[in-house]
Design a protein around this motif. Sequence first.
Motif, PDB file in Angstrom:
ATOM      1  N   ASP A 148       0.559  -1.392   0.017  1.00  0.00           N
ATOM      2  CA  ASP A 148      -0.057  -0.357  -0.543  1.00  0.00           C
ATOM      3  C   ASP A 148       1.119   0.624   0.502  1.00  0.00           C
ATOM      4  N   TYR A 149       0.991   2.005  -0.919  1.00  0.00           N
ATOM      5  CA  TYR A 149       2.590   2.408  -1.376  1.00  0.00           C
ATOM      6  C   TYR A 149       2.063   4.045  -0.877  1.00  0.00           C
ATOM      7  N   GLN A 180       7.633   1.484  -6.570  1.00  0.00           N
ATOM      8  CA  GLN A 180       6.684   0.967  -7.219  1.00  0.00           C
ATOM      9  C   GLN A 180       5.523   1.780  -7.289  1.00  0.00           C
ATOM     10  N   LEU A 181       5.331   2.538  -8.007  1.00  0.00           N
ATOM     11  CA  LEU A 181       4.244   4.285  -7.878  1.00  0.00           C
ATOM     12  C   LEU A 181       5.337   4.593  -9.442  1.00  0.00           C
ATOM     13  N   GLY A 182       6.451   4.044 -10.078  1.00  0.00           N
ATOM     14  CA  GLY A 182       6.842   5.053 -10.997  1.00  0.00           C
ATOM     15  C   GLY A 182       7.045   5.552 -11.031  1.00  0.00           C
ATOM     16  N   ALA A 187      11.846   8.966  -6.374  1.00  0.00           N
ATOM     17  CA  ALA A 187      12.754   7.884  -5.964  1.00  0.00           C
ATOM     18  C   ALA A 187      13.963   8.007  -5.174  1.00  0.00           C
ATOM     19  N   LEU A 188      14.426   8.930  -6.297  1.00  0.00           N
ATOM     20  CA  LEU A 188      15.735   8.815  -6.741  1.00  0.00           C
ATOM     21  C   LEU A 188      16.247  10.147  -5.292  1.00  0.00           C
ATOM     22  N   ILE A 214      19.727   3.802  -9.890  1.00  0.00           N
ATOM     23  CA  ILE A 214      18.147   4.485 -10.610  1.00  0.00           C
ATOM     24  C   ILE A 214      18.881   5.503 -11.561  1.00  0.00           C
ATOM     25  N   THR A 215      20.207   6.399 -10.972  1.00  0.00           N
ATOM     26  CA  THR A 215      20.193   7.439 -12.289  1.00  0.00           C
ATOM     27  C   THR A 215      21.083   7.181 -13.513  1.00  0.00           C
ATOM     28  N   LEU A 216      21.564   6.249 -13.255  1.00  0.00           N
ATOM     29  CA  LEU A 216      21.573   4.996 -14.593  1.00  0.00           C
ATOM     30  C   LEU A 216      20.647   4.173 -15.240  1.00  0.00           C
ATOM     31  N   ASP A 217      19.987   3.704 -14.579  1.00  0.00           N
ATOM     32  CA  ASP A 217      18.206   4.088 -15.077  1.00  0.00           C
ATOM     33  C   ASP A 217      18.462   4.799 -15.979  1.00  0.00           C
TER      34      ASP A 217
END
Length: 256
Positions: A148-149, A180-182, A187-188, A214-217
């Motif tokens: 339950d984000y 998880q919420l995209g 997030a970063l 995440i930064t790489l992504d």
Amino acid sequence: MATYKKRGYKPKTKADKANAIEEQSATAEVFNTLDEGASRTEAWVAKNQKYIFIIVGLAAIIVLGYLGYNKFIQEPKESVAMNDMFQAQQYFDEAIAAGTEQDSLFNLALNGGEGKFGMLDIISEYKSTKAGNLASYYAGMSYLKLKDYQNAVEHLSNFKSDDEVLAPIAQGGIGDAFIQLGQKEEALDYYAKAANMSTNAFTTPMYLFKAGNITLDLGDNAKALQYFNRIKDEFASSTEAANIDAFIGKAEAASN
């Protein structure tokens, strides 16, 4: 320029006498001014002493009231809150340790069981206490485990702490929820904040690693390389450092 005059000095010339009279007059004027100032002050105090006593009295009441509130109301409330949270905390600890039935235990931690308060009850009943604040952390982490984000973000955001481990974990938990919420950019931000909140061998490399990935992504290879290199340079004995060279190589290759 002031000159020193011996005790018993008597002016001899007319000029000396004139200077002596002038000095005496100036001195008298200074004392008169001081007397007038003191008299005005005394008059003001006499006129306003009723209000002065009221102000002093109010200040004393505020200080004593604060001390009394902490001693006789807040401290007992803190103790009751911690006692009421005990069972919910046990449910949470059991859920973390359990291999199965985690969801039911996290739900018990949130909502209570056996007639005992859950974390949501503690937050509602003891909002202004340390227990109420800590319950926000447990509730947020429970919601995160229950997927339950939105509620995880809400409760973890309400948790305030200077603890060098819990504070970064709470911020990192918000980052996990946003993943998880995209919402990778959000997030970063939280991973980077978690990594920089305190320097320790547990949370710092963990969130540097998550931030780097995440930064790489997101395509910021140079920044990702900074995160990975910091793990290698500062936390060589951490779990995240075990295969960090591979991630450094990946970031370097993507930069070329």
